[in-house]
Design an enzyme around this catalytic site. Structure first.
Site, PDB file in Angstrom:
ATOM      1  N   GLU A 174      22.620  -5.995   2.390  1.00 54.71           N
ATOM      2  CA  GLU A 174      22.936  -7.325   2.923  1.00 54.71           C
ATOM      3  C   GLU A 174      21.907  -8.269   2.337  1.00 54.71           C
ATOM      4  O   GLU A 174      20.727  -8.178   2.669  1.00 54.71           O
ATOM      5  CB  GLU A 174      22.810  -7.336   4.455  1.00 54.71           C
ATOM      6  CG  GLU A 174      23.686  -6.333   5.174  1.00 54.71           C
ATOM      7  CD  GLU A 174      25.140  -6.753   5.180  1.00 54.71           C
ATOM      8  OE1 GLU A 174      25.432  -7.926   4.927  1.00 54.71           O
ATOM      9  OE2 GLU A 174      25.985  -5.877   5.427  1.00 54.71           O
TER      10      GLU A 174
ATOM     11  N   CYS B 202      20.561 -15.571   7.562  1.00 56.54           N
ATOM     12  CA  CYS B 202      21.345 -15.224   6.373  1.00 56.54           C
ATOM     13  C   CYS B 202      22.679 -15.961   6.385  1.00 56.54           C
ATOM     14  O   CYS B 202      23.290 -16.166   5.351  1.00 56.54           O
ATOM     15  CB  CYS B 202      21.564 -13.725   6.322  1.00 56.54           C
ATOM     16  SG  CYS B 202      22.126 -13.058   7.888  1.00 56.54           S
TER      17      CYS B 202
HETATM   18  P1  NAP Z   1      12.474  -9.007   1.176  1.00 62.47           P
HETATM   19  O1  NAP Z   1      11.194  -9.529   0.660  1.00 62.47           O
HETATM   20  O2  NAP Z   1      13.455  -8.477   0.214  1.00 62.47           O
HETATM   21  O3  NAP Z   1      12.079  -7.923   2.259  1.00 62.47           O
HETATM   22  C1  NAP Z   1      13.047  -7.295   3.027  1.00 62.47           C
HETATM   23  C2  NAP Z   1      12.543  -5.953   3.498  1.00 62.47           C
HETATM   24  O4  NAP Z   1      12.342  -5.116   2.369  1.00 62.47           O
HETATM   25  C3  NAP Z   1      11.213  -6.000   4.238  1.00 62.47           C
HETATM   26  O5  NAP Z   1      11.238  -5.056   5.283  1.00 62.47           O
HETATM   27  C4  NAP Z   1      10.222  -5.587   3.171  1.00 62.47           C
HETATM   28  O6  NAP Z   1       9.062  -4.987   3.693  1.00 62.47           O
HETATM   29  C5  NAP Z   1      11.040  -4.552   2.436  1.00 62.47           C
HETATM   30  N1  NAP Z   1      10.571  -4.300   1.093  1.00 62.47           N
HETATM   31  C6  NAP Z   1      10.201  -5.201   0.166  1.00 62.47           C
HETATM   32  N2  NAP Z   1       9.825  -4.565  -0.957  1.00 62.47           N
HETATM   33  C7  NAP Z   1       9.960  -3.228  -0.717  1.00 62.47           C
HETATM   34  C8  NAP Z   1       9.699  -2.061  -1.456  1.00 62.47           C
HETATM   35  N3  NAP Z   1       9.221  -2.120  -2.707  1.00 62.47           N
HETATM   36  N4  NAP Z   1       9.934  -0.855  -0.891  1.00 62.47           N
HETATM   37  C9  NAP Z   1      10.415  -0.773   0.378  1.00 62.47           C
HETATM   38  N5  NAP Z   1      10.653  -1.852   1.148  1.00 62.47           N
HETATM   39  C10 NAP Z   1      10.430  -3.069   0.602  1.00 62.47           C
HETATM   40  O7  NAP Z   1      13.269 -10.119   1.998  1.00 62.47           O
HETATM   41  P2  NAP Z   1      12.758 -11.057   3.174  1.00 62.47           P
HETATM   42  O8  NAP Z   1      11.899 -12.120   2.568  1.00 62.47           O
HETATM   43  O9  NAP Z   1      12.235 -10.276   4.324  1.00 62.47           O
HETATM   44  O10 NAP Z   1      14.136 -11.676   3.681  1.00 62.47           O
HETATM   45  C11 NAP Z   1      14.669 -12.870   3.199  1.00 62.47           C
HETATM   46  C12 NAP Z   1      15.948 -12.621   2.475  1.00 62.47           C
HETATM   47  O11 NAP Z   1      16.781 -11.752   3.229  1.00 62.47           O
HETATM   48  C13 NAP Z   1      16.763 -13.873   2.277  1.00 62.47           C
HETATM   49  O12 NAP Z   1      17.070 -13.973   0.924  1.00 62.47           O
HETATM   50  C14 NAP Z   1      18.019 -13.668   3.084  1.00 62.47           C
HETATM   51  O13 NAP Z   1      19.179 -14.176   2.524  1.00 62.47           O
HETATM   52  C15 NAP Z   1      18.120 -12.206   3.184  1.00 62.47           C
HETATM   53  N6  NAP Z   1      18.781 -11.854   4.424  1.00 62.47           N
HETATM   54  C16 NAP Z   1      20.058 -11.376   4.371  1.00 62.47           C
HETATM   55  C17 NAP Z   1      20.711 -11.017   5.535  1.00 62.47           C
HETATM   56  C18 NAP Z   1      22.095 -10.465   5.515  1.00 62.47           C
HETATM   57  O14 NAP Z   1      22.535  -9.971   6.538  1.00 62.47           O
HETATM   58  N7  NAP Z   1      22.786 -10.523   4.409  1.00 62.47           N
HETATM   59  C19 NAP Z   1      20.059 -11.132   6.760  1.00 62.47           C
HETATM   60  C20 NAP Z   1      18.766 -11.633   6.770  1.00 62.47           C
HETATM   61  C21 NAP Z   1      18.132 -11.978   5.587  1.00 62.47           C
HETATM   62  P3  NAP Z   1       7.662  -5.774   3.802  1.00 62.47           P
HETATM   63  O15 NAP Z   1       7.901  -6.910   4.722  1.00 62.47           O
HETATM   64  O16 NAP Z   1       6.755  -4.751   4.336  1.00 62.47           O
HETATM   65  O17 NAP Z   1       7.335  -6.231   2.414  1.00 62.47           O
END
Ligand code: NAP
Length: 515
Positions: free
Chosen positions: A256, A295
């Site tokens: 997602e 999102c």
């Molecule tokens: P993110 O930086 O991609 O992080 C998301 C999750 O992935 C966090 O738990 C993060 O952990 C983990 N993560 C990052 N790098 C990783 C790695 N190398 N290995 C394992 N886990 C890893 O995204 P975000 O900034 O939290 O969220 C914002 C984005 O999410 C926006 O673009 C939004 O559109 C999207 N979003 C989509 C939905 C949907 O339902 N489609 C819902 C909400 C948000 P850490 O925090 O520990 O780095």
């Protein structure tokens, strides 16, 4: 300062060193630290597979539904401390925190009821099956059984409670144990939620484990019966999908990700009409709720060319009512974004849109109330205008994850649907119209690019369901840029965690074996 720990292998575990610091985004003061360094993630996955999985699979759907009901009741009783944690660590107003926490509780309750409806069964058959050869005896069924692995859930920072619960509810009802990892920056609410459930002893051992902090080598240990459900940025999702253990072992993956959710105001909608009012109400809510960090928040607003000035005036008036400031205050309607990183990303994204040709037509000027001057990760509600939406590619490509949206004109509804499609896949598209022909063109035009379509019209103007609300009975997810995933949707959501197997043989025999 609170020290957060992970809950793995049936116990609370602390990682080595200071780890990462979680802050209050309204004041920038540190509120907690957490570390996962040195924790045994391989052991946690094994514990889930060997302890949690068998416990869940021994239960019927109805019994698993009872577990979800128990989780619902415990969390309902802990609702206030969970809301407080969200206000403190995620910068959400109480109203926005309730959206997250009540959404979590409501989704668990929904799947608890679904478990009751699915009843005293341990597996499911799809329909009656069908005859496979000329013989009426030779029959084929499709059987679904829980996968024997673990569901690893990696969540985004914006819904620490709902994100955890909506994924866990479906996996647990399907019969698969969960290892959940909230985003580190806002993990306090998820930590409190799991702590509450552990203290209440409502779940069998190994059914729910928590990784509180960095994921370390967690994903390296995924196996062929495991599922990985990820919510977050498109870049991280693409990286996870391509991980060697994931591709080599055919780990099931659901992503997602980003979404430039669109709104279309129909050509028939007169200013001041009921449908116009609901369009304005929803757009203002979807720009500002959770400070635009949903999102499903509205990023692009397409309106008939001759209405664009009236729309900007109405939206600016609505956005002008939103007081910005400390989320703990009753008079504040919008808090800060969740972290320093988010603050940087939103500012950079806004500057990029302006450089690409967008004009700022509304931006709140008042300083945030209730916080020391210059502190906190505040972004005022901002409305942009692009007059040539076909020429500004970035407005359809860059998701600025804050209280910012762009208003753009269209000529006819076929063009409006084509402009929605420029986002290359979204979670939700909302259409406001009472004209059946216009709606038919719009719905059929945007549906292939959308996970969900919400139609706002006069007769349902009083329903209060705005586009950002994800209901457990309807699918959540979207094609293309949105990740190509699908969650929830009632019983549909269970299939991600189950194996579908075609079973062929003597009909009478199979009927007896699989009854
Ligand atoms: P993110 O930086 O991609 O992080 C998301 C999750 O992935 C966090 O738990 C993060 O952990 C983990 N993560 C990052 N790098 C990783 C790695 N190398 N290995 C394992 N886990 C890893 O995204 P975000 O900034 O939290 O969220 C914002 C984005 O999410 C926006 O673009 C939004 O559109 C999207 N979003 C989509 C939905 C949907 O339902 N489609 C819902 C909400 C948000 P850490 O925090 O520990 O780095």
């Amino acid at each position: 300062m609170i020290r957060l720990r992970s809950f793995l292998g049936g116990q609370w575990c602390d990682g080595e060193g200071e780890g990462q610091t979680l802050v209050d985004p309204a004041t920038e003061e540190a509120v907690a630290t957490t570390s996962t360094k040195g924790l045994d993630f391989a052991g946690a996955l094994t514990y889930a597979r060997e302890v949690g999985g068998p416990a869940l699979r021994a239960m019927s759907y109805a019994e698993r539904g009872k577990l979800l009901k128990a989780m619902t009741d415990v969390l309902q009783a802990a609702r206030e401390p969970l809301i407080d944690a969200s206000v403190l660590n995620a910068g959400t107003t109480r109203s926005d925190a309730k959206f997250d926490v009540d959404g979590a509780i409501g989704t668990l309750a929904y799947y608890a009821r679904l478990g009751e409806q699915l009843g005293d069964r341990h597996f499911a058959l799809e329909g009656e099956g069908e005859q496979l050869t000329r013989s009426k005896r030779f029959w084929g069924h499709h059987l679904t059984t829980p996968r024997l692995g673990v569901a690893v859930h990696v969540n985004a920072f914006n819904f620490p409670a709902w994100g955890l619960a909506e994924k866990a509810a479906v996996a647990i009802l399907a019969g698969v144990p969960v290892v959940t990892k909230p985003a580190t920056s806002t993990a306090l609410t998820a930590y409190r939620l799991v702590e509450t459930l552990v203290d209440a002893e409502v779940l069998p051992d190994g059914v729910l484990q928590l990784v509180c902090g960095g994921a370390g080598d967690l994903l390296d240990h995924l196996g062929p019966q495991d599922c990985l459900a990820f919510t977050g940025s498109g870049d991280t999702g693409a990286w996870m999908r391509a991980l060697q253990p994931v591709t080599a072992r055919s780990v099931r993956v659901n992503v997602e990700a980003d979404s430039l959710n669109a709104v279309v105001l129909g050509p028939d909608v007169e200013p001041g009409s009921d449908t116009w009012q609901v369009f304005v109400r929803d757009a203002v809510r979807e720009i500002t709720q959770k400070t635009g960090q949903k999102c499903t928040a509205t990023r692009r607003i397409f309106v008939p060319a001759d209405r664009i000035d009236a729309v900007i005036e109405a939206l600016s008036e609505g956005l002008g009512q939103i007081a910005l400031g400390h989320p703990g205050r009753d008079d504040v309607r919008m808090g800060p974004v969740a972290s320093a990183q988010q603050h940087r990303d939103v500012k950079e994204g806004l500057e990029a849109l302006i450089a690409a040709g967008a004009r700022v037509v509304y931006r709140a000027e008042a300083a945030p109330v209730g916080v020391p001057e210059g502190r906190g990760y505040f972004v005022p509600p901002t409305l942009l205008r692009v007059d040539a939406p076909h020429d500004v590619a970035l407005v359809h490509e860059r998701e600025v994850f804050g209280p910012i949206s762009t208003v753009m004109p269209y000529g006819d509804v076929t063009e409006a649907a084509a402009l929605v499609a420029r986002g290359e896949g979204g979670l939700v598209c909302s259409l406001y119209s009472d004209d059946r022909d216009a709606l038919r063109t719009l719905i059929l035009g945007v549906a292939p690019w959308s996970g969900r379509v919400l139609v706002g019209s006069e007769k349902v103007a009083d329903q209060g369901i705005s586009p950002g609300l994800v209901l457990p009975s309807c699918v959540h997810g979207g094609p293309g840029r949105a990740g190509g995933g699908e969650e929830l949707g009632g019983a549909r959501g269970l299939s991600f965690y189950q194996q579908r197997t075609a079973v062929q043989g003597d009909r009478a025999l199979l009927d007896r074996v699989l009854s």
